[in-house]
Scaffold this motif. Sequence first.
Motif, short mmCIF file in Angstrom:
data_model
loop_
_atom_site.label_atom_id
_atom_site.label_comp_id
_atom_site.label_asym_id
_atom_site.label_seq_id
_atom_site.Cartn_x
_atom_site.Cartn_y
_atom_site.Cartn_z
N HIS A 82 -26.42 7.20 -20.02
CA HIS A 82 -25.69 6.77 -21.22
C HIS A 82 -25.40 5.27 -21.18
CE1 HIS A 82 -24.95 11.14 -21.78
NE2 HIS A 82 -24.88 10.80 -23.04
N ALA A 83 -25.07 4.75 -20.00
CA ALA A 83 -24.81 3.32 -19.87
C ALA A 83 -26.07 2.51 -20.20
CB ALA A 83 -24.33 3.00 -18.45
N VAL A 84 -27.21 2.96 -19.68
CA VAL A 84 -28.49 2.31 -19.97
C VAL A 84 -28.78 2.36 -21.47
CG1 VAL A 84 -31.00 2.56 -19.71
CG2 VAL A 84 -29.52 2.64 -17.70
N SER A 85 -28.56 3.54 -22.07
CA SER A 85 -28.85 3.73 -23.50
C SER A 85 -28.03 2.78 -24.37
CB SER A 85 -28.56 5.17 -23.90
OG SER A 85 -29.33 6.08 -23.16
N ALA A 109 -28.50 5.84 -28.45
CA ALA A 109 -27.85 6.19 -27.18
C ALA A 109 -27.54 7.67 -27.01
CB ALA A 109 -26.56 5.38 -27.04
N LEU A 110 -27.28 8.39 -28.09
CA LEU A 110 -26.85 9.78 -27.98
C LEU A 110 -28.03 10.73 -28.22
CD1 LEU A 110 -23.47 9.52 -29.94
CD2 LEU A 110 -23.83 9.46 -27.46
N SER A 111 -28.34 11.54 -27.21
CA SER A 111 -29.50 12.43 -27.30
C SER A 111 -29.07 13.87 -27.60
CB SER A 111 -30.30 12.41 -25.99
OG SER A 111 -29.65 13.16 -24.99
N ASN A 112 -30.01 14.62 -28.13
CA ASN A 112 -29.77 16.03 -28.45
C ASN A 112 -29.93 16.86 -27.17
OD1 ASN A 112 -29.21 18.28 -29.95
ND2 ASN A 112 -30.91 18.03 -31.36
N VAL A 135 -24.16 19.53 -16.78
CA VAL A 135 -23.30 18.40 -16.44
C VAL A 135 -23.59 17.23 -17.38
CG1 VAL A 135 -22.61 16.84 -14.61
CG2 VAL A 135 -23.31 19.14 -14.05
N TYR A 136 -24.88 17.04 -17.71
CA TYR A 136 -25.25 15.98 -18.65
C TYR A 136 -24.57 16.23 -20.00
CZ TYR A 136 -28.38 12.42 -20.63
OH TYR A 136 -28.89 11.28 -21.20
N ILE A 137 -24.54 17.50 -20.41
CA ILE A 137 -23.91 17.85 -21.70
C ILE A 137 -22.42 17.51 -21.68
CG2 ILE A 137 -23.32 19.77 -23.23
CD1 ILE A 137 -25.93 21.11 -22.33
N ALA A 138 -21.76 17.77 -20.55
CA ALA A 138 -20.33 17.45 -20.44
C ALA A 138 -20.11 15.95 -20.58
CB ALA A 138 -19.78 17.95 -19.11
N VAL A 139 -20.94 15.16 -19.91
CA VAL A 139 -20.84 13.70 -20.02
C VAL A 139 -21.11 13.27 -21.46
CG1 VAL A 139 -21.84 11.50 -19.28
CG2 VAL A 139 -21.44 13.31 -17.60
N PHE A 140 -22.13 13.86 -22.07
CA PHE A 140 -22.46 13.56 -23.47
C PHE A 140 -21.26 13.83 -24.38
CE2 PHE A 140 -23.55 15.56 -27.52
CZ PHE A 140 -24.22 14.53 -28.17
N ILE A 142 -18.06 13.88 -23.68
CA ILE A 142 -17.01 12.89 -23.45
C ILE A 142 -17.38 11.55 -24.09
CG2 ILE A 142 -15.81 11.54 -21.67
CD1 ILE A 142 -16.08 14.03 -19.85
N VAL A 143 -18.63 11.13 -23.90
CA VAL A 143 -19.08 9.86 -24.48
C VAL A 143 -19.07 9.92 -26.01
CG1 VAL A 143 -21.08 8.32 -24.73
CG2 VAL A 143 -20.48 9.23 -22.47
N SER A 144 -19.51 11.05 -26.57
CA SER A 144 -19.56 11.20 -28.03
C SER A 144 -18.19 11.10 -28.66
CB SER A 144 -20.20 12.54 -28.40
OG SER A 144 -21.53 12.61 -27.97
N TRP A 145 -17.19 11.73 -28.00
CA TRP A 145 -15.85 11.75 -28.56
C TRP A 145 -15.03 10.51 -28.21
CZ3 TRP A 145 -14.98 14.86 -32.41
CH2 TRP A 145 -15.68 16.07 -32.49
N THR A 146 -15.61 9.59 -27.48
CA THR A 146 -14.93 8.33 -27.16
C THR A 146 -15.73 7.16 -27.74
OG1 THR A 146 -16.02 8.35 -24.98
CG2 THR A 146 -13.77 9.18 -25.09
#
Length: 309
Positions: A82-85, A109-112, A135-140, A142-146
Amino acid sequence: MGIVTFFGTVSVQVAVLYIMIAVGFILTRSGKMNATGAAQMTDVLLYIVTPCVIINSFGSVEFTVDSAGRLLISAIAAVASHAVSFGIAAICFMRTEKARRNLLIAASALSNCGFMGVPLASAILGDEGVFLVSVYIAVFNIVSWTVGISLFSSENLNWKRIVLNPGVIGVAIGLVIFFARLKLPGIIAQPVGYMAGLNTPLAMVVIGYYLASGSLKVRRSDVPNFCAIAVRMVAVPLVCLALFRLCGITGNLLMAVMIPASAPTAAMVMMLSAKYQGDGIEASRIVSFSHLVSIVTMPLILTLCHAVG
């Protein structure tokens, strides 16, 4: 498995997903499914099916020091991805006017990772793949909602919504089951497994709705959109692949983190854009076109991943 054989395997799995997407497309174009039905199926996916998929995958993997280590590496890789994206997207669209820029950054940056990542991980890697992609979905989430919301809205972050979203709750329950080495009783495990089985067909039908409901006619004004799709589908996966290999990630673990990293633009981008008075039409076009492009790019990226990993 040879490169040609692997490419054929991945291509077949992607084709299977797109046949199910075609079902949603046909249902929508024939008037058998509308926005209300798609929204209701999305709610079922988000609030019921996704947590069940995550819980089921965590319960299917035996706790060992190695599996716990792989889980941690997957989480770190998800954050790095996500940081790279966001970094690549911010650089690419820094000269674009603000409203359009924020949409393009989010789309890049945000993938399906849930709707496309989980079915593909399950088909290629089995339960271990879903376990790591969860785990990737959990990070996604958190990133999506922030960060995701901050791109479309100036409102204060709702930490309750971030912590209590279904994906994070599913991972929290899954982690307890995994680390405590718990086994769900059959009367609970069986319905959880059945609900998890709905993920692939339901998710694909919903994606088919989004493809059918948006215009797929190419316009001159779509150039920035296609730039965002190129970042999402080509630049980000290639940079992530190089980074992960330099860090020594190989084999199934590399494939598990690359599947969601190479997935098309998340439907979440369209939802956030519509909710916060962004350009929902442009967002839907990016989501639709990125899914069409992924028919070609995902097999190629994942085959390259297999070759170098």
